[in-house]
Design a protein around this motif. Sequence first.
Motif, short mmCIF file in Angstrom:
data_model
loop_
_atom_site.label_atom_id
_atom_site.label_comp_id
_atom_site.label_asym_id
_atom_site.label_seq_id
_atom_site.Cartn_x
_atom_site.Cartn_y
_atom_site.Cartn_z
N PRO A 223 39.87 37.45 49.02
CA PRO A 223 39.77 37.29 47.56
C PRO A 223 39.73 38.63 46.83
CG PRO A 223 37.71 36.65 48.64
CD PRO A 223 38.73 36.80 49.71
N SER A 224 39.20 39.68 47.47
CA SER A 224 39.17 41.00 46.85
C SER A 224 40.59 41.51 46.60
CB SER A 224 38.43 42.00 47.75
OG SER A 224 37.07 41.70 47.85
N VAL A 225 41.46 41.36 47.59
CA VAL A 225 42.84 41.83 47.46
C VAL A 225 43.58 41.06 46.39
CG1 VAL A 225 45.07 41.93 48.65
CG2 VAL A 225 43.00 42.70 49.82
N ILE A 226 43.37 39.74 46.35
CA ILE A 226 44.04 38.91 45.33
C ILE A 226 43.61 39.32 43.92
CG2 ILE A 226 44.25 36.56 44.40
CD1 ILE A 226 43.92 35.56 47.33
N PHE A 227 42.32 39.50 43.74
CA PHE A 227 41.81 39.77 42.40
C PHE A 227 41.94 41.24 41.98
CE2 PHE A 227 40.21 35.54 42.75
CZ PHE A 227 40.11 35.09 41.43
N VAL A 228 42.11 42.15 42.95
CA VAL A 228 42.35 43.54 42.55
C VAL A 228 43.75 43.66 41.93
CG1 VAL A 228 43.38 44.45 44.70
CG2 VAL A 228 42.02 45.95 43.25
N ILE A 229 44.68 42.84 42.38
CA ILE A 229 46.02 42.83 41.79
C ILE A 229 45.94 42.34 40.34
CG2 ILE A 229 48.31 41.78 41.89
CD1 ILE A 229 47.94 41.59 44.94
N ILE A 230 45.18 41.26 40.14
CA ILE A 230 45.02 40.71 38.78
C ILE A 230 44.36 41.73 37.87
CG2 ILE A 230 43.91 38.91 37.40
CD1 ILE A 230 44.10 37.10 39.92
N GLY A 231 43.27 42.35 38.35
CA GLY A 231 42.56 43.36 37.55
C GLY A 231 43.44 44.55 37.26
N GLY A 232 44.19 45.01 38.26
CA GLY A 232 45.07 46.15 38.07
C GLY A 232 46.16 45.89 37.05
N LEU A 233 46.71 44.69 37.06
CA LEU A 233 47.77 44.33 36.11
C LEU A 233 47.25 44.23 34.68
CD1 LEU A 233 49.68 41.63 38.21
CD2 LEU A 233 50.46 43.96 37.68
N LEU A 234 45.94 43.93 34.55
CA LEU A 234 45.35 43.76 33.21
C LEU A 234 44.89 45.08 32.59
CD1 LEU A 234 43.21 40.52 33.71
CD2 LEU A 234 45.32 40.75 32.39
N THR A 235 44.96 46.19 33.36
CA THR A 235 44.44 47.47 32.85
C THR A 235 45.12 47.92 31.57
OG1 THR A 235 45.94 48.59 34.41
CG2 THR A 235 43.61 48.39 35.04
N ASN A 236 46.36 47.52 31.37
CA ASN A 236 47.10 47.94 30.17
C ASN A 236 46.80 47.07 28.96
OD1 ASN A 236 48.53 50.16 31.27
ND2 ASN A 236 50.02 48.77 32.21
N TYR A 237 46.06 45.97 29.15
CA TYR A 237 45.91 44.99 28.08
C TYR A 237 44.47 44.70 27.66
CZ TYR A 237 50.58 44.11 29.93
OH TYR A 237 51.86 44.27 30.38
#
Length: 244
Positions: free
Chosen positions: A78-92
Amino acid sequence: MFQKVSILFLFLSLLAEIIGTVGGFGSSVFFVPIANFFFDFQSVLGLTALFHVSSNLSKIALFRKGLDKKLLLTIGIPSVIFVIIGGLLTNYVNTLVLEIALGIFLVAFSLLFLIKKDLVINPEPRESIIGGAISGFSAGLLGTGGAIRGITMAAFDLEKSVFIATSAAIDFSIDATRTIVYFENGFIHTHDLIYVPFLIIISWIGTYIGKYILQFIPQNKFKQIALFLILGIGLLMLIKSIIK
């Protein structure tokens, strides 16, 4: 070359690595606020990911006998899945509100486990998955999720070598993933790469020193040290957010 490198930043990075090893949850919780004084937020995220890849490899190598494969899966996936989501949201996403919320969370839960010293949460899949998801999301969005993972694993009351090795292995998967996301976001800047060789060396030296220090810390004190460090991180995050 040496004139372009901040010796103070490298020294503080070494301290962050040593303390992160002793605390068991990695250096990013200290490295991120330190790096914020020297670099812009995007550079901080990029350097943190690169530094932590090497940092976690050193911990896996030096503490490999303590690796818990079950926790690696239930927290790591779950850490790997949600780090992608968090990383993609950094610009927004406005990270200030999230930093305040994270600071309050860390202070509240570290105090809870410090006051109720006998409180232990069994490392069941549900608790592990929730802790891993929040940790990964925080790492991707704010650059650091080790404190949340530290709270989760401190609550499980794990033996210190198990705590450090498993946390590092989970963190490695997070960092490898977010490095790719940050690269795609343009956060890994060419002019910052001069620091990478120094940070790689620092990560190994700091981990070795931290491991040496841990020999003198009894198991019953290890959990308290981790919780006090997490409490301090939460307070620093809140102070930093208020100053902003």
